[in-house]
Enzyme design. Structure first.
Site, mmCIF file in Angstrom:
data_model
loop_
_atom_site.group_PDB
_atom_site.id
_atom_site.type_symbol
_atom_site.label_atom_id
_atom_site.label_comp_id
_atom_site.label_asym_id
_atom_site.label_seq_id
_atom_site.Cartn_x
_atom_site.Cartn_y
_atom_site.Cartn_z
ATOM 1 N N GLU A 132 -1.441 54.593 32.044
ATOM 2 C CA GLU A 132 -2.187 55.676 32.702
ATOM 3 C C GLU A 132 -1.405 56.977 32.602
ATOM 4 O O GLU A 132 -0.164 56.972 32.528
ATOM 5 C CB GLU A 132 -2.405 55.295 34.184
ATOM 6 C CG GLU A 132 -3.158 56.368 34.961
ATOM 7 C CD GLU A 132 -3.710 55.869 36.293
ATOM 8 O OE1 GLU A 132 -3.387 54.739 36.699
ATOM 9 O OE2 GLU A 132 -4.469 56.637 36.925
ATOM 10 N N GLN A 167 2.147 48.802 35.271
ATOM 11 C CA GLN A 167 1.712 49.395 34.026
ATOM 12 C C GLN A 167 2.821 49.242 32.994
ATOM 13 O O GLN A 167 3.908 48.801 33.338
ATOM 14 C CB GLN A 167 1.365 50.864 34.240
ATOM 15 C CG GLN A 167 0.256 51.064 35.247
ATOM 16 C CD GLN A 167 -0.291 52.497 35.304
ATOM 17 O OE1 GLN A 167 0.085 53.354 34.524
ATOM 18 N NE2 GLN A 167 -1.177 52.728 36.265
ATOM 19 N N GLU A 171 -6.139 45.397 36.590
ATOM 20 C CA GLU A 171 -4.938 45.932 37.257
ATOM 21 C C GLU A 171 -4.363 44.826 38.125
ATOM 22 O O GLU A 171 -5.069 44.285 38.987
ATOM 23 C CB GLU A 171 -5.258 47.159 38.110
ATOM 24 C CG GLU A 171 -5.561 48.388 37.285
ATOM 25 C CD GLU A 171 -5.749 49.655 38.117
ATOM 26 O OE1 GLU A 171 -5.143 49.769 39.199
ATOM 27 O OE2 GLU A 171 -6.515 50.520 37.657
ATOM 28 N N ASN A 213 -13.758 53.449 37.150
ATOM 29 C CA ASN A 213 -12.611 52.701 37.673
ATOM 30 C C ASN A 213 -12.595 52.841 39.187
ATOM 31 O O ASN A 213 -12.736 53.948 39.710
ATOM 32 C CB ASN A 213 -11.309 53.281 37.103
ATOM 33 C CG ASN A 213 -10.085 52.749 37.839
ATOM 34 O OD1 ASN A 213 -9.693 51.592 37.654
ATOM 35 N ND2 ASN A 213 -9.488 53.581 38.695
ATOM 36 N N GLU A 214 -12.435 51.737 39.872
ATOM 37 C CA GLU A 214 -12.394 51.756 41.343
ATOM 38 C C GLU A 214 -13.451 52.732 41.870
ATOM 39 O O GLU A 214 -13.149 53.650 42.632
ATOM 40 C CB GLU A 214 -10.986 52.078 41.860
ATOM 41 C CG GLU A 214 -9.993 50.995 41.466
ATOM 42 C CD GLU A 214 -8.649 51.031 42.208
ATOM 43 O OE1 GLU A 214 -8.384 51.991 42.941
ATOM 44 O OE2 GLU A 214 -7.879 50.061 42.042
ATOM 45 N N TYR A 273 -3.260 43.710 43.643
ATOM 46 C CA TYR A 273 -1.834 44.048 43.632
ATOM 47 C C TYR A 273 -1.067 43.158 44.591
ATOM 48 O O TYR A 273 -1.572 42.812 45.671
ATOM 49 C CB TYR A 273 -1.631 45.518 44.013
ATOM 50 C CG TYR A 273 -1.945 46.468 42.868
ATOM 51 C CD1 TYR A 273 -1.028 46.665 41.844
ATOM 52 C CD2 TYR A 273 -3.165 47.139 42.797
ATOM 53 C CE1 TYR A 273 -1.309 47.510 40.780
ATOM 54 C CE2 TYR A 273 -3.451 47.988 41.737
ATOM 55 C CZ TYR A 273 -2.514 48.169 40.733
ATOM 56 O OH TYR A 273 -2.789 49.005 39.669
HETATM 57 O O1 AHR Z 1 -2.161 51.650 38.899
HETATM 58 C C1 AHR Z 1 -2.142 52.689 39.822
HETATM 59 C C2 AHR Z 1 -3.502 52.946 40.450
HETATM 60 O O2 AHR Z 1 -3.869 51.848 41.227
HETATM 61 C C3 AHR Z 1 -4.653 53.116 39.502
HETATM 62 O O3 AHR Z 1 -4.753 54.400 39.013
HETATM 63 C C4 AHR Z 1 -5.839 52.784 40.373
HETATM 64 O O4 AHR Z 1 -6.923 52.279 39.633
HETATM 65 C C5 AHR Z 1 -5.277 51.809 41.377
HETATM 66 O O5 AHR Z 1 -5.613 52.149 42.659
#
Ligand code: AHR
Length: 514
Positions: free
Chosen positions: A41, A359, A310, A187-188, A254
């Protein structure tokens, strides 16, 4: 009994015993190599300084891509790279990133620290990088603040042989269309991608994807923006209203302590914090199951893929780094999150067809850290490298009997607990018939003597690699870049048709059985 024989020859260190049963006769689906995908990103120093330094940099580079990082990623066999975000994607206007670099407009990266973005890394730079790496590009389209026209034109620019956008691409120096398979439509979209309701986004998805055309036989694989963690209603609505128009639906998960307040230090943590992290990471299995159950109702033939685009650890930023740049160190704890998460993905490839760790360089759970002209490979990089052998291999189920530990629950209320197995395991058969088993001893103090019942497999030789450390917070730094790295592993041997593996505490092993 086998274990009795072995205790006679092994040192008397604190040691557990575990059993693994391999089931070569119950082969599952092929593990798509895209499970090993990466994410880049425009965030912090992922792109600028991490992947890209520009042709005029003093840092050795090939057409602007830093050589050390390029080589490390080639060695890693990256199968697919997602770009340009993340949250950044929904504020990105791709036309700002084409044409002569000196004419490209500057913008502010509102999501990530207000850093100035000069657009010197754009569509050509990204797609050429994918060609250099030999990986599939995965491009996230701007639904949050972009237009349908902009999206349609971007697809045309990248993949059409003729037409106004193809002619513009040719003017900018690229004659042949690129091959772009994967596109993300937003995205999101429930959060940074527009704060939409699921019903509204489902309609927008249907509309935007209509104009993403497949040119000259380049069949697009269209991925709708999916849930964050346990937003099951989002998945339900998207599947109900748009499943017939999508190839994939994303999921973000996450390993993070929470979204408000401190997420904890990447390098300073207690043993309990570590075990909690393992529990939180393994909770992704439950999350996948719950979303898959909904998808199964609307798509029993499993045509629509779940794309975990992600995932990974999210800690507090390293002290002294720019706020909003999400730069974190990477220890053996992160290596375990990588290994255990990949083990889970391997089990669900009937539905999961791609995953992208967040990432690739300098952001969150990265493979690589850079500082000026220096580069280090993280413990997570080495897990991906040791696990590479599972790419495109046939999944072989394993049963595990091991000790467990009660840990604080990941999603539960205070005081709730979950059971953490102290051994992780996964296995696969490569196309040439070689079987690979990866084992992870998450115990911080005790070795584990693992006896693997090979299920009748005729094995003549065993080779292995191990990633281990004296302390769970061990990591590679610019001063000590090789503090944690894999080594040959000799503590696995065949004994009466079984494999006996002595795993030290804090260790991840991949074995090759021929
Ligand atoms: O990976 C960091 C961020 O986490 C990304 O930009 C977003 O999609 C998520 O909230």
């Amino acid at each position: 009994m086998l274990s009795v024989v072995l205790t006679a020859v092994l040192p008397l260190a604190a040691q557990r015993e575990s059993q693994v049963r391999l089931q070569p006769g119950q082969a599952g689906p092929v593990i798509p190599k895209e499970i090993y995908g990466q994410f880049a990103e425009h965030l912090g120093t992922c792109i600028y300084g991490g992947l890209w330094v520009g042709e005029n940099s003093a840092i050795p580079n090939t057409a602007g891509y830093r050589n050390d990082v390029l080589q490390a990623l080639k060695d890693l066999k990256v199968p697919v790279l997602r770009w340009p975000g993340g949250c950044f994607a929904d504020e990105y206007h791709w036309m700002d990133g084409i044409g002569p670099r000196e004419n490209r407009p500057r913008m502010v990266n509102n999501n990530w620290g207000g850093t100035v973005e000069d657009n010197s890394f754009g569509t050509h730079e990204f797609l050429n990088l994918c060609e250099l790496l030999g990986c599939e590009p995965y491009v996230s389209m701007n639904v949050g603040s972009g237009t349908v026209q902009e999206t349609a034109q971007w697809v045309e620019y990248m993949t059409a042989a003729d037409g106004p956008m193809a002619r513009l691409r040719k003017q900018n120096g690229r004659e042949e269309p690129w091959k772009v398979k994967y596109i993300g439509v937003g995205n999101e979209s429930w959060g940074c991608g527009g704060n939409m309701r699921a019903e509204y986004y489902a309609d927008l998805y249907r509309r935007y994807q209509t104009y993403c055309r497949s040119y000259n036989g380049n069949r697009l694989f269209k991925i709708a923006s999916g849930s964050g963690e346990y937003d099951l209603d989002w998945t339900e609505t998207l599947m109900k209203q748009a499943a017939d128009r999508m190839d994939g639906l994303s999921l973000h998960y996450y390993t993070v302590a929470g979204w408000s307040g401190s997420k904890g230090s990447a390098t300073e943590f207690t043993d309990e914090d570590f075990y909690w992290t393992m529990g939180k990471c393994l909770d992704i299995e439950n999350c996948i199951r719950e979303h898959s159950a909904i998808m199964d109702r609307y798509d029993p033939k499993k045509r629509v893929a779940l794309i975990v685009d992600e995932w990974g650890t999210w800690w507090d930023e390293e002290p002294g780094t720019v706020r909003g740049h999400l730069y974190q160190q990477n220890t053996m704890r992160d290596a375990f999150v990588a290994a255990l998460s990949l083990n889970v993905f391997h089990k669900y490839t009937d539905r999961i067809k791609m995953a992208n760790i967040a990432q690739v360089v300098n952001v969150l759970q990265s493979m690589i850290l850079t500082k000026d002209d220096k580069m280090v490979l993280t413990p997570s990089y080495y897990v991906f490298q040791m696990y590479n052998v599972h790419q495109n291999a046939t999944f072989l189920p394993v049963d595990v009997w091991c000790e467990t530990r009660r840990v604080r629950a990941a999603m539960g209320k205070d005081g709730e607990q979950r059971t953490l197995p102290m051994l992780g395991a996964t296995a696969s058969r490569a196309q040439d018939g070689t079987v690979h088993i990866s084992l992870a001893n998450v115990d911080l103090k005790n070795a584990d003597e693992v006896t693997v019942d090979l299920g009748g497999l005729d094995v003549k030789s065993v080779n292995g690699r191990i990633l281990t450390a004296a302390d769970i917070s061990d990591r590679n730094t610019f001063e000590q870049p090789d503090a944690v790295k894999p080594a040959d592993f000799k503590d696995a041997r065949l004994h009466r048709g079984k494999l006996v593996v002595r795993m030290p505490p804090i260790s991840i092993v991949t074995l090759e059985l021929k």
